[in-house]
Design an enzyme around this catalytic site. Sequence first.
Site, PDB file in Angstrom:
ATOM      1  N   GLU A 260      -8.298  -5.515   4.417  1.00 46.58           N
ATOM      2  CA  GLU A 260      -8.271  -4.986   2.954  1.00 46.58           C
ATOM      3  C   GLU A 260      -6.896  -5.903   2.274  1.00 46.58           C
ATOM      4  O   GLU A 260      -6.989  -6.160   1.196  1.00 46.58           O
ATOM      5  CB  GLU A 260      -7.999  -3.677   2.832  1.00 46.58           C
TER       6      GLU A 260
ATOM      7  N   ASN B 211       1.025  -1.206   0.131  1.00 47.36           N
ATOM      8  CA  ASN B 211       0.068   0.080  -0.068  1.00 47.36           C
ATOM      9  C   ASN B 211       0.917   1.197  -0.062  1.00 47.36           C
ATOM     10  O   ASN B 211       1.423   1.628   0.918  1.00 47.36           O
ATOM     11  CB  ASN B 211      -0.976  -0.063   1.391  1.00 47.36           C
TER      12      ASN B 211
ATOM     13  N   HIS C 282     -12.867   3.031  -0.144  1.00 52.54           N
ATOM     14  CA  HIS C 282     -12.848   2.132   0.506  1.00 52.54           C
ATOM     15  C   HIS C 282     -13.330   0.919   0.159  1.00 52.54           C
ATOM     16  O   HIS C 282     -14.160  -0.020   0.829  1.00 52.54           O
ATOM     17  CB  HIS C 282     -13.608   2.336   1.948  1.00 52.54           C
TER      18      HIS C 282
ATOM     19  N   ARG D  25     -11.664  15.534   8.184  1.00 54.76           N
ATOM     20  CA  ARG D  25     -12.792  16.075   6.946  1.00 54.76           C
ATOM     21  C   ARG D  25     -13.943  16.315   7.448  1.00 54.76           C
ATOM     22  O   ARG D  25     -14.695  15.624   8.161  1.00 54.76           O
ATOM     23  CB  ARG D  25     -12.589  14.857   5.843  1.00 54.76           C
TER      24      ARG D  25
ATOM     25  N   ARG E  60      -2.604  -2.117  -3.458  1.00 53.83           N
ATOM     26  CA  ARG E  60      -3.675  -1.008  -3.371  1.00 53.83           C
ATOM     27  C   ARG E  60      -3.416   0.034  -4.043  1.00 53.83           C
ATOM     28  O   ARG E  60      -2.645   0.702  -3.993  1.00 53.83           O
ATOM     29  CB  ARG E  60      -3.873  -0.871  -1.855  1.00 53.83           C
TER      30      ARG E  60
END
Length: 407
Positions: A389, A12, A184, A245, A95
């Site tokens: 993941e 990743n 996601h 965020r 990823r």
Amino acid sequence: MKDNQTNILVLNCGSSSVKYQLIEISKEKVLARGVVERIGLEGSRLKHEAKKRKIIIEDHILDHDTAIDIIIKILLNDDFGVIKNINEIKAVGHRVVHGGEFFIKSSLITDDFMETLKECIPLAPLHNPANIMGITAIKKILPEVPQVGVFDTSFHQTMPEKAYIYPIPYEFYEKNRIRKYGFHGTSHRYVSRRAAEFLKIKYETLKIITVHLGNGASIAAIDKGKSIDTSMGYTPLEGLVMGTRSGDIDPAIPMILARDFRMNPASVDSLLNKKSGVLGISGISSDMRDLEEKALKNDKRAKLALDIYSYRLKKYIGSYIAAMGGVNIIVFTAGIGENSDYIREKTLEGLEFFGIKLDKKKNKGLRGKEADISSPDSKVKILVIPTNEELVIARDTRDIIISLKNK
Ligand code: ADP
């Protein structure tokens, strides 16, 4: 290495970090994991964990090539390594953040793949170049090893137009591909499938809402195995309130910040992505643990941040029930979803009307493990499923290399 063992390296690559896991896929066992941090910055280092031991190596890690080189060396290291020969890495799965409309599923990395991925750079200008650097670095060190790209966006490519087109002039979609993509996806895909397996119900018959609450947060509506809507948009800024965020706000606010507060695009970007969310509301922290602690001590703004966080999440759950015409399972995942009984309870409070009834006792204190936390008379199952993941990336990589062999 035994003959039936297949080691897959999962990477990743971020702009200044590379996370990795070496997974033996026949047993789905993580042999080693770690992260290279602060690439190109002062204090760069490798944190590695294998054979139940941890090590931190500080080094000058200038770029992604050096980072990947260090990862391969530690995997081969006599003391901390888990392989004897570089050939024991049979494939590499990456990823990849943004696949635009081009990549609707995980794909083998070829020259064409790389050309198309470059076309997606404007969609993720910070992330995709880091993914490209990681792929290129592996190509130099392991030129013969197949590489696979697994996208954050591809699971949501099944959304219908009515969910992904923004109500702005249509030519921005036609010419610039400005639309909702969602992120996601690997996590939403994994936990929704796992939820069906956990309950032993056919995935393709279910209406599932998956709630991924990490530092970034998103929710998805998955109808008969297909994502039909999700809260993140053209960028990961849209949707739920997150650590730093804002999520959804009046779209005029950025314009007002620019016009009346004389902020330039970079400052507006930083304000909404890095200084907003629960951090912005509370003025304390983006970390849910800190906020829960402060809220217990009656800190007004910490409480307000948690109220807004769960209120907005609750409204999204309601809207996705409406979008699917019902729901069978709600799944909580990622750092907050897996660990915060407080947020889970607060979010689901008042949804009994929909047949959603939390078992408060089962919920209390449940952290980081698969569980059914719905009360026996709840029509809707409420599950906690830890996300994984890396495992999805390793599985997709295995499936693609097997299909290559069978060609
Ligand atoms: P990322 O999106 O960076 O992968 P994670 O999935 O690790 O993030 O989630 C990080 C969030 O999980 C943080 O807000 C953290 O406070 C929260 N978290 C982790 N453990 C707990 C806990 N025991 N209780 C409440 N929140 C937790």
